[in-house]
Design a protein around this motif. Structure first.
Motif, PDB file in Angstrom:
ATOM      1  N   VAL A   1       0.825  -1.219   0.000  1.00 49.91           N
ATOM      2  CA  VAL A   1       0.000   0.000   0.000  1.00 49.91           C
ATOM      3  C   VAL A   1       0.855   1.263   0.000  1.00 49.91           C
ATOM      4  CG1 VAL A   1      -1.775   1.297   1.213  1.00 49.91           C
ATOM      5  CG2 VAL A   1      -1.940  -1.198   1.067  1.00 49.91           C
ATOM      6  N   PRO A   2       1.744   1.467   0.993  1.00 50.88           N
ATOM      7  CA  PRO A   2       2.576   2.670   0.933  1.00 50.88           C
ATOM      8  C   PRO A   2       3.535   2.674  -0.249  1.00 50.88           C
ATOM      9  CG  PRO A   2       3.296   1.235   2.721  1.00 50.88           C
ATOM     10  CD  PRO A   2       1.999   0.687   2.225  1.00 50.88           C
TER      11      PRO A   2
ATOM     12  N   LEU B   1       7.068  10.131   3.209  1.00 49.86           N
ATOM     13  CA  LEU B   1       6.244   9.475   4.223  1.00 49.86           C
ATOM     14  C   LEU B   1       5.864   8.058   3.807  1.00 49.86           C
ATOM     15  CD1 LEU B   1       3.847  12.337   5.422  1.00 49.86           C
ATOM     16  CD2 LEU B   1       5.743  11.282   6.683  1.00 49.86           C
ATOM     17  N   SER B   2       5.633   7.859   2.512  1.00 53.98           N
ATOM     18  CA  SER B   2       5.290   6.513   2.011  1.00 53.98           C
ATOM     19  C   SER B   2       6.470   5.565   2.177  1.00 53.98           C
ATOM     20  CB  SER B   2       4.879   6.595   0.541  1.00 53.98           C
ATOM     21  OG  SER B   2       3.724   7.386   0.379  1.00 53.98           O
ATOM     22  N   LEU B   3       7.676   6.046   1.871  1.00 50.04           N
ATOM     23  CA  LEU B   3       8.858   5.205   2.052  1.00 50.04           C
ATOM     24  C   LEU B   3       9.095   4.905   3.530  1.00 50.04           C
ATOM     25  CD1 LEU B   3      11.333   6.746  -0.563  1.00 50.04           C
ATOM     26  CD2 LEU B   3      10.017   4.635  -0.745  1.00 50.04           C
ATOM     27  N   ALA B   4       8.827   5.890   4.393  1.00 52.83           N
ATOM     28  CA  ALA B   4       8.958   5.654   5.829  1.00 52.83           C
ATOM     29  C   ALA B   4       7.947   4.604   6.291  1.00 52.83           C
ATOM     30  CB  ALA B   4       8.753   6.973   6.589  1.00 52.83           C
ATOM     31  N   ALA B   5       6.712   4.699   5.801  1.00 52.66           N
ATOM     32  CA  ALA B   5       5.677   3.728   6.173  1.00 52.66           C
ATOM     33  C   ALA B   5       6.025   2.323   5.680  1.00 52.66           C
ATOM     34  CB  ALA B   5       4.328   4.165   5.597  1.00 52.66           C
ATOM     35  N   THR B   6       6.603   2.241   4.485  1.00 52.77           N
ATOM     36  CA  THR B   6       7.028   0.939   3.962  1.00 52.77           C
ATOM     37  C   THR B   6       8.073   0.319   4.872  1.00 52.77           C
ATOM     38  OG1 THR B   6       6.628   1.718   1.711  1.00 52.77           O
ATOM     39  CG2 THR B   6       7.977  -0.249   1.955  1.00 52.77           C
ATOM     40  N   ARG B   7       8.976   1.158   5.387  1.00 50.87           N
ATOM     41  CA  ARG B   7      10.026   0.656   6.267  1.00 50.87           C
ATOM     42  C   ARG B   7       9.486   0.290   7.651  1.00 50.87           C
ATOM     43  NH1 ARG B   7      12.031   2.729   2.084  1.00 50.87           N
ATOM     44  NH2 ARG B   7      14.189   2.285   1.421  1.00 50.87           N
TER      45      ARG B   7
ATOM     46  N   GLY C   1       2.807   1.562  -3.246  1.00 55.93           N
ATOM     47  CA  GLY C   1       2.005   2.049  -4.366  1.00 55.93           C
ATOM     48  C   GLY C   1       1.783   3.545  -4.300  1.00 55.93           C
ATOM     49  N   VAL C   2       1.574   4.067  -3.085  1.00 57.34           N
ATOM     50  CA  VAL C   2       1.406   5.511  -2.919  1.00 57.34           C
ATOM     51  C   VAL C   2       2.691   6.228  -3.311  1.00 57.34           C
ATOM     52  CG1 VAL C   2       0.991   7.363  -1.249  1.00 57.34           C
ATOM     53  CG2 VAL C   2      -0.345   5.257  -1.124  1.00 57.34           C
ATOM     54  N   ALA C   3       3.841   5.666  -2.923  1.00 55.03           N
ATOM     55  CA  ALA C   3       5.133   6.258  -3.287  1.00 55.03           C
ATOM     56  C   ALA C   3       5.313   6.291  -4.804  1.00 55.03           C
ATOM     57  CB  ALA C   3       6.270   5.471  -2.644  1.00 55.03           C
ATOM     58  N   ALA C   4       4.845   5.244  -5.478  1.00 54.25           N
ATOM     59  CA  ALA C   4       4.955   5.197  -6.938  1.00 54.25           C
ATOM     60  C   ALA C   4       4.167   6.331  -7.585  1.00 54.25           C
ATOM     61  CB  ALA C   4       4.467   3.844  -7.460  1.00 54.25           C
ATOM     62  N   VAL C   5       2.949   6.564  -7.103  1.00 53.30           N
ATOM     63  CA  VAL C   5       2.116   7.637  -7.653  1.00 53.30           C
ATOM     64  C   VAL C   5       2.680   9.003  -7.280  1.00 53.30           C
ATOM     65  CG1 VAL C   5      -0.201   8.628  -7.665  1.00 53.30           C
ATOM     66  CG2 VAL C   5       0.088   6.139  -7.596  1.00 53.30           C
TER      67      VAL C   5
END
Length: 393
Positions: A80-81, A102-108, A83-87
């Motif tokens: 999910v995060p 923030l998306s990369l942080a959430a992925t981690r 995919g958000v980072a990709a967009v």
């Protein structure tokens, strides 16, 4: 690539790859929409952060994956995060990095939980990785309020320390391997640190397939947008398909097997996995992204000058970084390949003399020629390739 030994790529990993397909497409569009060197450098920086995010999931499943419900849910949560980072690539390319960071942080956060799941963080290896991801989370979040270029320095620091935790680099062991020409120097003392060779090789092969697919997608979209209705236009599309097929051959006919064999001989050494896959495959992967962008631009009605330079430089980088093209015991053959390689890097100069479609055919013909030259037969050639790899490391 897999003969039944080792761990297989799971269905949930393939689903996660679909998210990275979206990211690769967004990066290619970034270059096509603004065809200039600045866009290329921005795409490289964003690709670098997404690349190591993908590697985090690959190493996680390689070492600890059991493909059960809890882990599947964690992988799906991580998608999910991601995919958000990709967009969020488009706004990030203009300096608005809040959503991307923030998306990369959430992925981690997901990766940290997955590595430390069920008290596993108490183990030395998994504890080291969990802590590294915790540091990365903080650095990515803080980077939102830090101005450029210091923001990107924080990203680089985050990735450097987490990549070191994932796949540590033992320089002394590498030096001993070069001296003794024996991979036994790299075999990890702790079996838990070892990488499953077949799974790792298959993961990276599949990622290259994604990038080769992007070449085909960009070619098809550009041709459709240009409303191809002439023999010349359809021919250029065919040339783009042949180019992608030749690039596939260059890797999967020889390089893929050599890389797998080297990692197997090293006993799944994380140092070797880092050198030939995590770091070693980053340049050829980005090269394919540039080829996709260049092909897409060349099939437009009025391609810019950079459209000629992107694919030829990218093909040259791909040939160098996959290594097998220059591996030969014949000195004259090596010299001829070197001359051909230098010529490929200079093909962009033809922008004033060749129209885009014939230029695409020239690229396709040269790629086919390189694939034919790199075509190996028999186990003896594979052994020579491995020996050459040791000498070049």
């Amino acid at each position: 690539m897999n003969d039944g030994e080792g761990k297989r790529v799971s269905w949930v990993e393939l689903y996660l790859d679909l998210i990275f397909v979206l990211a690769v497409g967004e990066l290619a569009h970034l270059i096509v929409d603004e065809p200039e060197m600045r866009s290329v450098w921005i795409a490289l920086g964003l690709f670098f952060t997404l690349w190591w995010t993908w590697i985090g999931f690959s190493v996680l499943y390689n070492r600890f994956g059991v493909d059960k419900a809890p882990q599947r849910l964690l992988f799906l949560a991580g998608s999910v995060p991601t995919g958000v980072a990709a967009v969020a690539i488009a706004p990030a390319s203009t300096g608005d990095v809040t959503v991307f960071a923030l998306s990369l942080a959430a992925t981690r956060v997901v990766l940290a939980i997955a590595n430390g799941w069920g008290g596993a963080w108490r183990e030395v290896l998994r504890g080291r990785i969990t802590i590294a991801y915790g540091i990365s989370i903080a650095l990515f979040v803080v980077s939102i309020w830090v101005p450029e270029p210091l923001r990107y320095v924080l990203w680089a620091l985050a990735i450097a320390q987490e990549s070191g935790a994932l796949l540590h680099e033992d320089r002394k062991a590498t030096r001993r391997m070069r001296e003794t020409r024996s991979f036994k120097e790299l075999v990890p003392a702790n079996p838990q640190e070892a990488i499953d060779s077949h799974h790792f090789a298959e993961r990276f092969g599949l990622f290259l397939i994604i990038l080769l697919g992007e070449v085909v997608v960009e070619a098809g979209q550009a041709a459709a947008n240009a409303h191809v209705d002439s023999f010349d236009g359809w021919g250029a599309l065919v040339a783009a398909m042949i180019l992608a097929a030749a690039l596939w051959w260059l890797y999967f006919d020889a390089a893929a097997e050599v890389n797998l064999k080297v990692l197997e001989l090293s006993g799944g050494s994380p140092t070797m996995a880092r050198a030939i896959f995590a770091v070693g495959h980053m340049l050829p992967s980005f090269s394919l992204l540039l080829v996709a962008s260049g092909v897409g631009l060349l099939l437009e009605e009025d391609p810019p000058r950079i459209a000629y330079w992107l694919p030829c430089i990218a093909i040259g980088m791909y040939l160098l970084s996959t290594r097998v093209f220059m591996v030969t015991t014949n000195r004259a053959g090596r010299a001829a390949r070197l001359v051909l390689l230098v010529a490929i890097f200079q093909l962009g100069r033809l922008h004033e003399t060749l129209s885009p479609h014939p230029y695409l055919w020239l690229l396709a013909a040269l790629a086919v020629t390189c694939a034919a030259l790199a075509w190996r037969t028999g186990d003896r050639q594979e052994d020579e390739d491995v020996a050459a790899y040791i000498g070049r490391e």
